[in-house]
Design a protein around this motif. Structure first.
Motif, PDB file in Angstrom:
ATOM      1  N   GLN A  61      32.714 -40.717   4.215  1.00  0.00           N
ATOM      2  CA  GLN A  61      31.880 -40.417   5.085  1.00  0.00           C
ATOM      3  C   GLN A  61      32.052 -41.072   6.544  1.00  0.00           C
ATOM      4  OE1 GLN A  61      28.105 -38.731   4.002  1.00  0.00           O
ATOM      5  NE2 GLN A  61      27.333 -39.561   5.886  1.00  0.00           N
TER       6      GLN A  61
ATOM      7  N   THR B 221      20.828 -48.054  -1.209  1.00  0.00           N
ATOM      8  CA  THR B 221      19.598 -47.047  -1.841  1.00  0.00           C
ATOM      9  C   THR B 221      18.128 -47.880  -1.481  1.00  0.00           C
ATOM     10  OG1 THR B 221      21.064 -46.230  -3.287  1.00  0.00           O
ATOM     11  CG2 THR B 221      18.730 -45.798  -3.728  1.00  0.00           C
TER      12      THR B 221
ATOM     13  N   ASP C 246      14.012 -42.766  11.534  1.00  0.00           N
ATOM     14  CA  ASP C 246      15.360 -42.009  11.273  1.00  0.00           C
ATOM     15  C   ASP C 246      16.389 -43.163  11.202  1.00  0.00           C
ATOM     16  OD1 ASP C 246      15.176 -42.582  13.836  1.00  0.00           O
ATOM     17  OD2 ASP C 246      16.303 -40.423  14.395  1.00  0.00           O
TER      18      ASP C 246
ATOM     19  N   ARG D  88      21.710 -43.677  11.441  1.00  0.00           N
ATOM     20  CA  ARG D  88      21.033 -42.639  10.984  1.00  0.00           C
ATOM     21  C   ARG D  88      20.853 -42.607   9.757  1.00  0.00           C
ATOM     22  NH1 ARG D  88      23.932 -39.632  14.857  1.00  0.00           N
ATOM     23  NH2 ARG D  88      22.743 -39.472  16.880  1.00  0.00           N
ATOM     24  N   THR D  89      19.403 -42.667   9.130  1.00  0.00           N
ATOM     25  CA  THR D  89      18.813 -42.663   7.645  1.00  0.00           C
ATOM     26  C   THR D  89      19.697 -41.476   7.163  1.00  0.00           C
ATOM     27  OG1 THR D  89      17.295 -44.090   8.056  1.00  0.00           O
ATOM     28  CG2 THR D  89      17.294 -42.880   6.010  1.00  0.00           C
ATOM     29  N   GLY D  90      19.355 -40.200   7.814  1.00  0.00           N
ATOM     30  CA  GLY D  90      20.012 -38.983   7.137  1.00  0.00           C
ATOM     31  C   GLY D  90      21.519 -39.125   6.619  1.00  0.00           C
ATOM     32  N   GLU D  91      22.585 -39.690   7.529  1.00  0.00           N
ATOM     33  CA  GLU D  91      23.817 -40.108   7.248  1.00  0.00           C
ATOM     34  C   GLU D  91      23.973 -40.677   5.917  1.00  0.00           C
ATOM     35  OE1 GLU D  91      26.370 -39.824  11.095  1.00  0.00           O
ATOM     36  OE2 GLU D  91      25.100 -41.276  11.131  1.00  0.00           O
TER      37      GLU D  91
ATOM     38  N   ARG E  97      21.695 -41.084   3.488  1.00  0.00           N
ATOM     39  CA  ARG E  97      21.227 -40.221   2.368  1.00  0.00           C
ATOM     40  C   ARG E  97      22.116 -39.290   1.924  1.00  0.00           C
ATOM     41  NH1 ARG E  97      16.093 -41.376   1.400  1.00  0.00           N
ATOM     42  NH2 ARG E  97      14.530 -41.838   3.068  1.00  0.00           N
ATOM     43  N   ARG E  98      22.937 -38.583   2.995  1.00  0.00           N
ATOM     44  CA  ARG E  98      24.107 -37.694   2.469  1.00  0.00           C
ATOM     45  C   ARG E  98      25.001 -38.287   1.823  1.00  0.00           C
ATOM     46  NH1 ARG E  98      22.329 -35.676   7.055  1.00  0.00           N
ATOM     47  NH2 ARG E  98      24.166 -36.572   8.487  1.00  0.00           N
ATOM     48  N   PHE E  99      25.496 -39.645   2.318  1.00  0.00           N
ATOM     49  CA  PHE E  99      26.539 -40.305   1.610  1.00  0.00           C
ATOM     50  C   PHE E  99      25.950 -40.474  -0.069  1.00  0.00           C
ATOM     51  CE2 PHE E  99      28.167 -44.410   0.270  1.00  0.00           C
ATOM     52  CZ  PHE E  99      29.483 -44.149   0.289  1.00  0.00           C
TER      53      PHE E  99
ATOM     54  N   ASP F  66      23.568 -39.324  -1.759  1.00  0.00           N
ATOM     55  CA  ASP F  66      23.639 -37.808  -2.402  1.00  0.00           C
ATOM     56  C   ASP F  66      25.022 -37.678  -3.248  1.00  0.00           C
ATOM     57  OD1 ASP F  66      20.937 -37.539  -2.246  1.00  0.00           O
ATOM     58  OD2 ASP F  66      20.914 -36.250  -0.793  1.00  0.00           O
ATOM     59  N   ALA F  67      25.989 -37.546  -2.069  1.00  0.00           N
ATOM     60  CA  ALA F  67      27.357 -37.315  -2.733  1.00  0.00           C
ATOM     61  C   ALA F  67      27.799 -38.439  -3.765  1.00  0.00           C
ATOM     62  CB  ALA F  67      28.298 -37.612  -1.501  1.00  0.00           C
TER      63      ALA F  67
END
Length: 138
Positions: A7, A62, A82, A100-103, A105-107, A109-110
């Motif tokens: 990612q 994590t 964020d 970015r924390t959202g990036e 988290r998405r990684f 989660d994947a």
């Protein structure tokens, strides 16, 4: 089924000057090495002009979303609402980047969809790894 997740992320390099430079980076996860993640910075983004790859535990990444963690070469901590800070310590110096924390988290989660947390050991082929070690020791 894929073995690898890659990612791209936008990392912001924290420099001595107040301006933060944006640099491309990528997070990598390979289920054949289920406990580890890698963060790679391309050659143009490094002082040496060569690609730099840092490997550290998925667990560290994590935990670093919630609290400051790490005592070695890689340290991770939340920064504001964020952003997440990753510090990379080497003999040449320290690089500090914000992602970015959202990036992240998405990684994560994947990676959890590929190899659920707590089940990493099921991905290991210890017999094969031991055979490779024994062959190399001969």
């Amino acid at each position: 089924m894929s073995y690898v997740i890659e990612q791209p992320v936008e990392a912001r390099l924290v420099a001595a000057a107040p301006r933060m430079s944006s640099i491309p980076a990528a997070l990598h996860y390979d289920r054949r090495d289920p406990f580890a993640v890698r963060m790679t910075f391309p050659a143009p983004a490094t002082l040496e002009g060569v690609e730099v790859c840092w490997t550290f535990s998925r667990e560290l990444l994590t935990a670093g979303l919630r609290e400051s963690v790490g005592h070695g070469d890689v340290r991770v901590r939340p920064y504001g609402y964020d952003r997440t800070v990753l510090e990379f310590h080497a003999p040449e110096g320290t690089a500090v980047v914000h992602v970015r924390t959202g990036e992240i988290r998405r990684f994560l989660d994947a990676t959890a969809a590929l190899v659920p947390v707590g089940l990493e050991h099921l991905q290991l082929d210890l017999d094969h790894d031991l055979a490779v070690l024994m062959r190399d020791a001969s």
